[in-house]
Design a protein around this motif. Structure first.
Motif, PDB file in Angstrom:
ATOM      1  N   ILE A  56       0.835  -1.202   0.000  1.00  0.00           N
ATOM      2  CA  ILE A  56       0.000   0.000   0.000  1.00  0.00           C
ATOM      3  C   ILE A  56       0.867   1.249   0.000  1.00  0.00           C
ATOM      4  CG2 ILE A  56      -1.712   1.303   1.315  1.00  0.00           C
ATOM      5  CD1 ILE A  56      -2.774  -1.445   2.311  1.00  0.00           C
ATOM      6  N   ALA A  57       1.923   1.235   0.814  1.00  0.00           N
ATOM      7  CA  ALA A  57       2.825   2.385   0.896  1.00  0.00           C
ATOM      8  C   ALA A  57       3.533   2.632  -0.430  1.00  0.00           C
ATOM      9  CB  ALA A  57       3.842   2.180   2.012  1.00  0.00           C
ATOM     10  N   ALA A  58       3.876   1.558  -1.138  1.00  0.00           N
ATOM     11  CA  ALA A  58       4.563   1.695  -2.428  1.00  0.00           C
ATOM     12  C   ALA A  58       3.670   2.416  -3.439  1.00  0.00           C
ATOM     13  CB  ALA A  58       4.968   0.324  -2.957  1.00  0.00           C
ATOM     14  N   PHE A  59       2.379   2.075  -3.439  1.00  0.00           N
ATOM     15  CA  PHE A  59       1.436   2.758  -4.340  1.00  0.00           C
ATOM     16  C   PHE A  59       1.287   4.222  -3.950  1.00  0.00           C
ATOM     17  CE2 PHE A  59      -2.868   4.190  -5.377  1.00  0.00           C
ATOM     18  CZ  PHE A  59      -2.882   3.982  -6.745  1.00  0.00           C
ATOM     19  N   GLU A  60       1.132   4.477  -2.667  1.00  0.00           N
ATOM     20  CA  GLU A  60       0.976   5.857  -2.199  1.00  0.00           C
ATOM     21  C   GLU A  60       2.201   6.703  -2.557  1.00  0.00           C
ATOM     22  OE1 GLU A  60      -1.864   5.102   1.723  1.00  0.00           O
ATOM     23  OE2 GLU A  60       0.320   5.052   1.924  1.00  0.00           O
ATOM     24  N   LYS A  61       3.382   6.110  -2.458  1.00  0.00           N
ATOM     25  CA  LYS A  61       4.615   6.831  -2.769  1.00  0.00           C
ATOM     26  C   LYS A  61       4.669   7.221  -4.242  1.00  0.00           C
ATOM     27  CE  LYS A  61       9.660   6.417  -2.611  1.00  0.00           C
ATOM     28  NZ  LYS A  61      10.811   5.539  -2.258  1.00  0.00           N
ATOM     29  N   VAL A  62       4.250   6.309  -5.111  1.00  0.00           N
ATOM     30  CA  VAL A  62       4.268   6.576  -6.550  1.00  0.00           C
ATOM     31  C   VAL A  62       3.255   7.656  -6.929  1.00  0.00           C
ATOM     32  CG1 VAL A  62       3.622   5.566  -8.779  1.00  0.00           C
ATOM     33  CG2 VAL A  62       5.232   4.377  -7.293  1.00  0.00           C
ATOM     34  N   MET A  63       2.085   7.664  -6.259  1.00  0.00           N
ATOM     35  CA  MET A  63       1.047   8.647  -6.567  1.00  0.00           C
ATOM     36  C   MET A  63       1.385  10.033  -6.018  1.00  0.00           C
ATOM     37  SD  MET A  63      -1.478   7.520  -8.434  1.00  0.00           S
ATOM     38  CE  MET A  63      -0.093   6.934  -9.423  1.00  0.00           C
ATOM     39  N   HIS A  64       2.130  10.093  -4.917  1.00  0.00           N
ATOM     40  CA  HIS A  64       2.532  11.351  -4.289  1.00  0.00           C
ATOM     41  C   HIS A  64       1.410  12.055  -3.532  1.00  0.00           C
ATOM     42  CE1 HIS A  64       6.311  10.990  -6.403  1.00  0.00           C
ATOM     43  NE2 HIS A  64       5.715  11.047  -7.586  1.00  0.00           N
TER      44      HIS A  64
END
Length: 244
Positions: free
Chosen positions: A219-227
């Motif tokens: 989940i954190a990886a997706f959030e990081k990519v979206m900013h």
């Protein structure tokens, strides 16, 4: 029919193409945020409509919803970060049958936190599996994620997840959408819209009752990519029935 097909094409094109040079730019923050989508372009007039998605699913009407007929094979063949979401494009051959029609799985993508709420509850991640029939009518199957065990399909896709917005990239192995779904296929149903511009209405929404897990790291990886969060706020249900 021509209008349905045109809307389908707009929904399934990489969203980055809709925000490219010479077209209307939209986003999730500031002047181009959801509260202003309908004002950004005449093409986005539906964003102020009465049957918009997402919603807070509650006040259910009991109905005899037929079991979902899902025929998926491993077909997730490319991944794209389009600046609005991470999307996995699907090869032909996988489908969902509903209302006597066959809807082919075209792509699935994600929103964090969830766009739809269930009885007021938000989830850290929501997946949207977008299907279309031969006339361009759309059905979206939504699945919620809670933090827990890593998800196999996400692990495959995230291994190739682009860190910046750009063109689709081939996945080394095809991803199976079945790995995104819970064992129980019980669902809620309502009529709604696309949750991004042009917010076209007439979309069948099926929201699975039972969530699946994704690891905190996924989940954190997706959030990081979206900013930033990429969820549209819930819209008014108005007179629509939400079937249980």
């Amino acid at each position: 029919m021509k209008r349905r097909i045109a809307l389908l094409g707009l929904a399934l094109l990489p969203l980055a193409a809709m925000a490219s040079e010479g077209s209307v730019k939209w986003g999730y923050e500031g002047e181009n945020g959801p509260e202003n989508w309908a004002k950004l372009s005449p093409d986005f007039f539906a964003c102020s409509g009465k049957n918009q998605s997402p919603i807070d699913l509650s006040g259910f009407i009991q109905a005899e919803l037929k079991p979902l007929k899902i025929k998926y094979q491993a077909g997730g063949q490319s991944i794209v970060n389009n600046g609005h979401t991470v999307q996995i494009n699907y090869a032909p051959g996988s489908s969902l049958s509903l209302d006597g029609k066959v809807f082919e799985l075209k792509q699935f993508h994600f929103h964090a936190p969830s766009e739809n709420l269930i009885k007021g509850k938000s989830y850290p991640l929501e997946g949207h599996l977008v299907h279309a029939d031969k006339d361009g009518n759309l059905t979206v199957l939504a699945v919620m994620f809670v933090k827990g065990k890593a998800n196999k399909a996400l692990a495959q896709a995230w291994a190739a997840m682009p860190q910046e917005a750009g063109e689709p990239q081939a996945l080394p192995t095809q991803v199976s959408a079945l790995e995104l779904l819970p064992k129980s296929r019980a669902y809620y149903r309502f009529n709604g819209s696309l949750t991004t511009p042009p917010c076209s209405e007439g979309v069948r929404w099926l929201v699975l009752k039972h969530p699946v897990t994704a690891s905190a790291e996924q989940i954190a990886a997706f959030e990081k990519v979206m900013h930033h969060p990429n969820n549209r706020p819930v819209q008014s249900v108005n007179a629509r029935p939400v079937l249980d």
